[in-house]
Design a protein around this motif. Structure first.
Motif, PDB file in Angstrom:
ATOM      1  N   VAL A 461       0.796  -1.156  -0.147  1.00  0.00           N
ATOM      2  CA  VAL A 461       0.131   0.048  -0.068  1.00  0.00           C
ATOM      3  C   VAL A 461       0.622   1.515   0.097  1.00  0.00           C
ATOM      4  N   CYS A 462       2.047   1.381   0.248  1.00  0.00           N
ATOM      5  CA  CYS A 462       2.805   2.510   0.641  1.00  0.00           C
ATOM      6  C   CYS A 462       3.278   3.088  -0.673  1.00  0.00           C
ATOM      7  N   ASP A 463       3.341   4.558  -0.680  1.00  0.00           N
ATOM      8  CA  ASP A 463       3.865   5.353  -1.891  1.00  0.00           C
ATOM      9  C   ASP A 463       5.461   5.372  -1.422  1.00  0.00           C
ATOM     10  N   ARG A 464       5.793   5.643  -0.374  1.00  0.00           N
ATOM     11  CA  ARG A 464       7.390   5.885   0.211  1.00  0.00           C
ATOM     12  C   ARG A 464       7.229   5.224   1.428  1.00  0.00           C
ATOM     13  N   VAL A 465       8.703   4.760   1.665  1.00  0.00           N
ATOM     14  CA  VAL A 465       8.833   4.257   3.289  1.00  0.00           C
ATOM     15  C   VAL A 465      10.143   4.965   4.184  1.00  0.00           C
ATOM     16  N   PHE A 466      10.090   5.114   5.197  1.00  0.00           N
ATOM     17  CA  PHE A 466      11.112   5.461   6.137  1.00  0.00           C
ATOM     18  C   PHE A 466      11.582   4.475   6.910  1.00  0.00           C
ATOM     19  N   VAL A 467      12.895   4.133   6.834  1.00  0.00           N
ATOM     20  CA  VAL A 467      13.418   3.211   7.883  1.00  0.00           C
ATOM     21  C   VAL A 467      14.127   3.641   8.897  1.00  0.00           C
ATOM     22  N   MET A 468      13.931   2.928  10.076  1.00  0.00           N
ATOM     23  CA  MET A 468      14.604   3.478  11.160  1.00  0.00           C
ATOM     24  C   MET A 468      15.274   2.615  12.153  1.00  0.00           C
ATOM     25  N   TYR A 469      16.441   3.156  12.805  1.00  0.00           N
ATOM     26  CA  TYR A 469      17.228   2.194  13.450  1.00  0.00           C
ATOM     27  C   TYR A 469      17.624   3.016  14.624  1.00  0.00           C
ATOM     28  N   GLN A 470      17.492   2.616  15.905  1.00  0.00           N
ATOM     29  CA  GLN A 470      17.820   3.210  17.099  1.00  0.00           C
ATOM     30  C   GLN A 470      17.671   4.857  17.164  1.00  0.00           C
ATOM     31  N   GLY A 471      16.201   4.808  16.578  1.00  0.00           N
ATOM     32  CA  GLY A 471      15.763   6.446  16.936  1.00  0.00           C
ATOM     33  C   GLY A 471      15.953   7.315  15.865  1.00  0.00           C
ATOM     34  N   GLU A 472      16.638   6.744  14.880  1.00  0.00           N
ATOM     35  CA  GLU A 472      17.015   7.528  13.479  1.00  0.00           C
ATOM     36  C   GLU A 472      16.648   7.113  12.387  1.00  0.00           C
ATOM     37  N   ILE A 473      16.226   7.882  11.451  1.00  0.00           N
ATOM     38  CA  ILE A 473      15.827   7.518  10.011  1.00  0.00           C
ATOM     39  C   ILE A 473      17.086   7.231   9.258  1.00  0.00           C
ATOM     40  N   THR A 474      17.383   5.939   8.857  1.00  0.00           N
ATOM     41  CA  THR A 474      18.517   5.642   8.135  1.00  0.00           C
ATOM     42  C   THR A 474      18.332   5.578   6.570  1.00  0.00           C
ATOM     43  N   ALA A 475      17.035   5.665   6.041  1.00  0.00           N
ATOM     44  CA  ALA A 475      16.762   5.623   4.549  1.00  0.00           C
ATOM     45  C   ALA A 475      15.413   6.000   4.206  1.00  0.00           C
ATOM     46  N   GLU A 476      15.248   6.875   3.266  1.00  0.00           N
ATOM     47  CA  GLU A 476      13.726   7.284   2.835  1.00  0.00           C
ATOM     48  C   GLU A 476      13.960   6.555   1.420  1.00  0.00           C
ATOM     49  N   LEU A 477      13.122   5.550   1.131  1.00  0.00           N
ATOM     50  CA  LEU A 477      12.806   4.983  -0.220  1.00  0.00           C
ATOM     51  C   LEU A 477      11.735   5.120  -1.005  1.00  0.00           C
ATOM     52  N   GLU A 478      11.698   5.343  -2.337  1.00  0.00           N
ATOM     53  CA  GLU A 478      10.569   5.030  -3.081  1.00  0.00           C
ATOM     54  C   GLU A 478      10.150   3.647  -2.983  1.00  0.00           C
ATOM     55  N   ARG A 479       8.732   3.156  -3.192  1.00  0.00           N
ATOM     56  CA  ARG A 479       8.295   1.993  -3.248  1.00  0.00           C
ATOM     57  C   ARG A 479       9.185   1.045  -4.063  1.00  0.00           C
ATOM     58  N   GLU A 480       9.605   1.440  -5.374  1.00  0.00           N
ATOM     59  CA  GLU A 480      10.348   0.649  -6.097  1.00  0.00           C
ATOM     60  C   GLU A 480      11.647   0.149  -5.470  1.00  0.00           C
ATOM     61  N   GLU A 481      12.304   1.007  -4.587  1.00  0.00           N
ATOM     62  CA  GLU A 481      13.340   0.560  -4.166  1.00  0.00           C
ATOM     63  C   GLU A 481      13.299  -0.363  -2.842  1.00  0.00           C
ATOM     64  N   ALA A 482      12.090  -0.504  -2.393  1.00  0.00           N
ATOM     65  CA  ALA A 482      11.910  -1.115  -0.713  1.00  0.00           C
ATOM     66  C   ALA A 482      11.732  -2.704  -0.939  1.00  0.00           C
ATOM     67  N   THR A 483      12.958  -3.167  -1.405  1.00  0.00           N
ATOM     68  CA  THR A 483      12.930  -4.698  -1.372  1.00  0.00           C
ATOM     69  C   THR A 483      13.213  -5.232   0.022  1.00  0.00           C
ATOM     70  N   ASP A 484      13.055  -6.222   0.211  1.00  0.00           N
ATOM     71  CA  ASP A 484      13.160  -6.777   1.547  1.00  0.00           C
ATOM     72  C   ASP A 484      14.631  -6.777   1.927  1.00  0.00           C
ATOM     73  N   GLU A 485      15.541  -6.934   0.805  1.00  0.00           N
ATOM     74  CA  GLU A 485      17.178  -6.663   1.164  1.00  0.00           C
ATOM     75  C   GLU A 485      17.354  -5.371   1.415  1.00  0.00           C
ATOM     76  N   MET A 486      16.912  -4.589   0.896  1.00  0.00           N
ATOM     77  CA  MET A 486      17.264  -3.230   1.086  1.00  0.00           C
ATOM     78  C   MET A 486      16.731  -2.777   2.546  1.00  0.00           C
ATOM     79  N   LEU A 487      15.405  -3.027   2.580  1.00  0.00           N
ATOM     80  CA  LEU A 487      14.641  -2.681   3.942  1.00  0.00           C
ATOM     81  C   LEU A 487      15.501  -3.167   5.206  1.00  0.00           C
ATOM     82  N   MET A 488      16.147  -4.657   4.995  1.00  0.00           N
ATOM     83  CA  MET A 488      16.852  -5.063   6.249  1.00  0.00           C
ATOM     84  C   MET A 488      18.247  -4.408   6.372  1.00  0.00           C
TER      85      MET A 488
END
Length: 502
Positions: A461-488
């Motif tokens: 469902v998402c248009d964009r995704v922000f990934v967080m680690y220990q209270g910080e945003i580590t990435a802002e990804l467009e949905r096409e970039e958001a593979t399981d590998e990249m998100l992990m």
């Protein structure tokens, strides 16, 4: 296979409405058995009959070949049935051994507590599970998986031979799930029987031996887990083929509604920047302890100590209370719906209209007919299953409670709706209902923020995704970039992508 439990022709009705329509269930000794079905299929009612909470209208129960009567929970425990609920029932300020012996403390002839004996017995039970914990540790010091294991230890201490586990992995990380499954396999090898209730079909296939699927109070299918796939189980659960394809549909987005600049809160999150546009669905993901829940509880006014700026439609705001957030058009579906999402003393209907009560009231009374008409709209859109909308919402399954909470914010006409783990404990059919509704309302201009650790949910469902680690945003990804590998990669902090402030 020796049969540990046999439930035959179990029938149960509430207020004249059949909930169980002649269910048969067999559990083998030393077996992990999956009990599956959509929310409202009858799983909880069947297990509550086994746990002595409800009594069946018809049918019989046999334990190890002996017919038994289970008039109350106390009898169920004495018969060797342990029930581990989704909401863990532990006292955080007590130690492990104190929780295990709570209400049945060991005392000597003079009435003094035999602490040494209780500690030794706790150690013995934990060793059975191949878990090495100090019995004197406080429950508050344990992670969620270890709390689950303490619940299992308590069941073993009560001499349970059959253990019911209701959605035990809902709040666990992958590492914690692995730990729990190791314990479950140890129990299986020792001859214990486990009834595993879950909506996570991948986990079911990896840990269970056999399965039983209920649908609308009837037996839909049962058999060997090796003979089925996720798709086949899903079909049995919902009665039709379930497409696993993405539901996402691109939309034209509008103006910026919500903007966050340099938002920080001590020990929770740091230097957060993001924006949300009208009609957009944003995803926030990461691993346990990443700070996303604390971040959005702050934006909604649950937490008030922070630095940085929150802007709504370009105007700086300070939200000191959830009531203020609602007045500004922000709704929040919390992670723990039973504690923070529903009002148990109110009915299904009252919970749904709670945040939009002005729509249904005049100076003298609440227009219940108008409330019921509004409910019918969401009942159809979300397929809410409720026998009596005027009875307590606590009587609904967790998934149906979640649908009512979502309907509450849609009816309140919030411009931004934040959903923390929106499909937690929700079956596959209900998930699709929720996803579809979100996409439909996003097309109409509603904006959503989803907090989830389920990467497939992001892609649905998402248009964009922000990934967080220990209270910080580590990435802002467009949905096409958001593979399981990249998100992990970004969720584990292995890499940080430059996030541009907007």
């Amino acid at each position: 296979m020796e049969i540990a439990l046999k439930m035959s022709d179990i029938k149960k009705s509430f207020n004249g409405v059949p909930v169980l329509k002649g269910i048969n269930l067999e559990i083998g000794k030393g077996e992990i058995h999956a009990l599956l079905g959509e929310n409202g299929a009858g799983k909880s009612t069947l297990m509550n009959i086994l746990g002595g909470i409800h009594q069946s209208d018809q049918g019989s129960v046999e334990l190890f070949g002996n017919k038994v009567s289970i008039p109350n929970p106390h009898t169920s425990k004495n018969l060797g049935i342990g029930f581990i609920h989704q909401e863990l029932n532990l006292v955080s300020d007590l130690t492990i051994y104190e929780n295990l012996f709570l209400g049945k403390e060991s005392t000597n002839a003079l009435g003094f507590l035999e602490k040494k004996k209780m500690v030794q017995e706790t150690s013995r039970v934990l060793e059975l599970l191949d878990v090495h914990l100090n019995p004197k540790l406080l429950i508050s010091e344990l992670d969620v998986s270890m709390k689950q294991i303490v619940e299992i230890a308590r069941a073993l201490l009560q001499d349970s031979k059959i253990i019911i586990m209701d959605e035990p992995t809902t709040s666990l990380t992958e590492k914690e799930i692995t730990k729990l499954f190791t314990v479950m396999r140890n129990l299986k090898e020792s001859g214990y029987s486990i009834i595993f209730i879950s909506h996570k079909l991948k986990e079911v296939l990896s840990i269970c031996d056999r399965y039983t699927v209920l649908r609308d109070g009837e037996l839909a299918s049962s058999g060997d887990i090796k003979a089925v796939t996720e798709e086949v189980l899903a079909k049995y659960m919902i009665g039709k083929e379930m497409s696993s394809t993405e539901q996402y549909v691109a939309r034209e987005l509008g103006e910026t509604l919500l903007e966050v600049k340099n938002l920080s809160a001590q020990n929770s999150f740091h230097n957060i920047h993001f924006s949300l546009r009208k009609g957009e669905i944003l995803g926030f993901t990461g691993l346990s302890g990443d700070g996303r829940t604390e971040l959005f509880e702050t934006i909604f006014g649950f937490r008030t100590r922070y630095s940085g700026d929150i802007l709504l439609k370009g105007e700086k705001v300070k939200v000191n209370h959830p009531k203020e957030a609602v007045s500004k058009g922000i709704g929040f579906v919390p992670k723990n719906r039973k504690e923070n999402g529903i009002v148990k003393d109110l009915s299904v209907l009252q919970n749904m209209t709670l945040s939009s009560l002005k729509k249904f009231t005049n100076p003298l009374f609440v227009n219940q007919k108008k409330e019921e008409q509004a409910y019918q709209v969401y009942q159809q859109q979300l397929n809410i299953k409720a026998v009596d909308i005027h009875s307590s919402i606590a009587n609904l399954s967790g998934g149906n409670q979640q649908k009512v909470i979502l309907a509450k914010w849609l009816e309140a006409d919030m411009e931004v709706i934040i959903l923390d783990n929106p499909t937690q404990g929700v079956d596959i059919g209900a998930r699709n209902d929720i996803y579809q509704l979100m996409l439909e309302y996003a097309k109409k201009g509603k904006s959503f923020i989803i907090l989830t650790s389920d990467f497939s949910e992001i892609r649905r469902v998402c248009d964009r995704v922000f990934v967080m680690y220990q209270g910080e945003i580590t990435a802002e990804l467009e949905r096409e970039e958001a593979t399981d590998e990249m998100l992990m990669i970004y969720a584990t902090g292995a890499r940080m992508k430059e996030v541009f402030t907007k």
